[in-house]
Enzyme design. Structure first.
Site, PDB file in Angstrom:
ATOM      1  N   LYS A 193      -1.486  25.476 -13.370  1.00 16.49           N
ATOM      2  CA  LYS A 193      -1.514  26.864 -12.898  1.00 16.49           C
ATOM      3  C   LYS A 193      -1.175  26.811 -11.420  1.00 16.49           C
ATOM      4  O   LYS A 193      -1.930  26.273 -10.615  1.00 16.49           O
ATOM      5  CB  LYS A 193      -2.883  27.500 -13.108  1.00 16.49           C
ATOM      6  CG  LYS A 193      -2.910  28.957 -12.648  1.00 16.49           C
ATOM      7  CD  LYS A 193      -4.304  29.535 -12.595  1.00 16.49           C
ATOM      8  CE  LYS A 193      -4.253  30.899 -11.912  1.00 16.49           C
ATOM      9  NZ  LYS A 193      -5.608  31.439 -11.647  1.00 16.49           N
ATOM     10  N   ALA A 209      -6.679  37.707 -12.552  1.00 16.06           N
ATOM     11  CA  ALA A 209      -7.322  38.114 -11.297  1.00 16.06           C
ATOM     12  C   ALA A 209      -7.526  39.618 -11.198  1.00 16.06           C
ATOM     13  O   ALA A 209      -6.664  40.405 -11.565  1.00 16.06           O
ATOM     14  CB  ALA A 209      -6.553  37.620 -10.074  1.00 16.06           C
ATOM     15  N   GLY A 210      -8.700  39.978 -10.690  1.00 15.00           N
ATOM     16  CA  GLY A 210      -9.018  41.376 -10.417  1.00 15.00           C
ATOM     17  C   GLY A 210      -9.700  42.117 -11.539  1.00 15.00           C
ATOM     18  O   GLY A 210     -10.067  43.282 -11.388  1.00 15.00           O
ATOM     19  N   ASN A 262     -12.658  34.809 -14.182  1.00 13.38           N
ATOM     20  CA  ASN A 262     -13.737  33.895 -13.847  1.00 13.38           C
ATOM     21  C   ASN A 262     -14.928  34.650 -13.267  1.00 13.38           C
ATOM     22  O   ASN A 262     -16.019  34.687 -13.835  1.00 13.38           O
ATOM     23  CB  ASN A 262     -13.231  32.842 -12.864  1.00 13.38           C
ATOM     24  CG  ASN A 262     -14.234  31.738 -12.564  1.00 13.38           C
ATOM     25  OD1 ASN A 262     -13.916  30.764 -11.895  1.00 13.38           O
ATOM     26  ND2 ASN A 262     -15.461  31.841 -13.031  1.00 13.38           N
ATOM     27  N   THR A 263     -14.702  35.301 -12.123  1.00 17.38           N
ATOM     28  CA  THR A 263     -15.808  35.906 -11.373  1.00 17.38           C
ATOM     29  C   THR A 263     -16.592  36.921 -12.189  1.00 17.38           C
ATOM     30  O   THR A 263     -17.818  36.956 -12.119  1.00 17.38           O
ATOM     31  CB  THR A 263     -15.268  36.571 -10.093  1.00 17.38           C
ATOM     32  OG1 THR A 263     -14.456  35.639  -9.381  1.00 17.38           O
ATOM     33  CG2 THR A 263     -16.408  37.021  -9.193  1.00 17.38           C
ATOM     34  N   GLY A 279     -11.133  38.423  -7.478  1.00 12.91           N
ATOM     35  CA  GLY A 279     -12.531  38.692  -7.165  1.00 12.91           C
ATOM     36  C   GLY A 279     -12.842  40.126  -6.805  1.00 12.91           C
ATOM     37  O   GLY A 279     -13.994  40.454  -6.527  1.00 12.91           O
TER      38      GLY A 279
END
Length: 260
Positions: free
Chosen positions: A96, A184-185, A206-207, A157
């Protein structure tokens, strides 16, 4: 099934391995997510000592495919070197690719990303480039041979969900033969469902799971949302309209008029 460089996976949810309250919770959450692919930062694995070894043992126990990343790299050379180290360590051509261009937003550097991807593709890597929703950048990556492209929904994040829906929809329409992953986001299961409804092949996050009050339950919620979003897309979503349309037919309905 979703295809990543010729490998088939049943789950359309990919998850990260950072920020969890504990290694045990990380392991439980990944299992609950049903993900077949997890991302691992090279820096995490090579931390050294007993901690790094234990982390890798936990990942091995999950029986998932590892996607190493170049998280935190801010130059082409740094990203390429990190990718080479990751291939040697993890024994996979998958990477990645992240080349960060702005320290505040962590927005990918489009020029550096394309340059690094060109180098790595020529060196036999199977690149998963992390980019913005810019169609021209995605097209350049496609032309380099990238079979997977990972545009963000919003800054990493931020938990804002899909900020530029029209741009992501256009990318999906213009790159029908590329495996597209929203990365992401994403902050809520509904955000993930929306990405799948748009026709995206998968999401990576992830977050939103790791920092939830209950990461295991949140992982389950995202798994179900991804499944629902894809099912909705495959079923054929009704398009938005600018006018009302009754759901109950009025033909043959009796009408009564008041008689004075």
């Amino acid at each position: 099934m979703v295809d990543f460089y010729g490998k088939q996976f049943s789950s359309r949810l990919m998850v990260g391995t950072a920020l969890y309250p504990s290694p045990a919770i990380m392991q439980q959450a990944i299992r609950a997510s049903g993900a077949g692919i997890v991302t691992v930062a090279l820096r995490r694995e090579t931390a050294g000592g007993r901690t790094g070894t234990q982390f890798w043992e936990l990942i091995r126990a999950l029986d998932v495919t590892v996607l190493p990343n170049t998280a935190g790299c801010r130059s082409v050379q740094e990203a390429v070197t990190t990718a080479e180290l990751a291939r040697e360590l993890f024994g996979t051509p998958w990477i990645k690719l992240e080349v960060i261009g702005d320290d505040e937003t962590l927005q990918p550097d489009p020029i550096g990303l394309v340059e690094a991807a060109a180098i790595l593709m020529k060196d036999g890597f199977e690149v998963f480039p992390y980019c913005t929703e810019d169609l021209t950048v995605a097209q350049r990556l496609r032309d380099l041979g990238c079979q997977v492209i990972m545009p963000w929904a919003a800054p990493i994040g931020s938990a804002r969900g899909i900020v530029n829906r029209d741009a992501l929809a256009l990318m999906r329409a213009r790159l029908p033969d590329v495996t597209l992953v929203v990365d992401a986001g994403l902050g809520a299961p509904s955000h993930a469902a929306e990405a799948l409804e748009l026709g995206y092949d998968a999401v990576l996050l992830n977050t939103a799971i790791a920092k939830a009050a209950d990461p295991v339950q949140m992982a389950t919620a995202f798994r179900l949302a991804v499944e629902a979003g894809r099912a909705g897309h495959d079923a054929g979503l009704m398009g938005p309209r600018d006018f009302a349309s009754p759901s109950t037919p009025v033909v043959g309905t009796p009408f009564w008029h008041a008689v004075s």
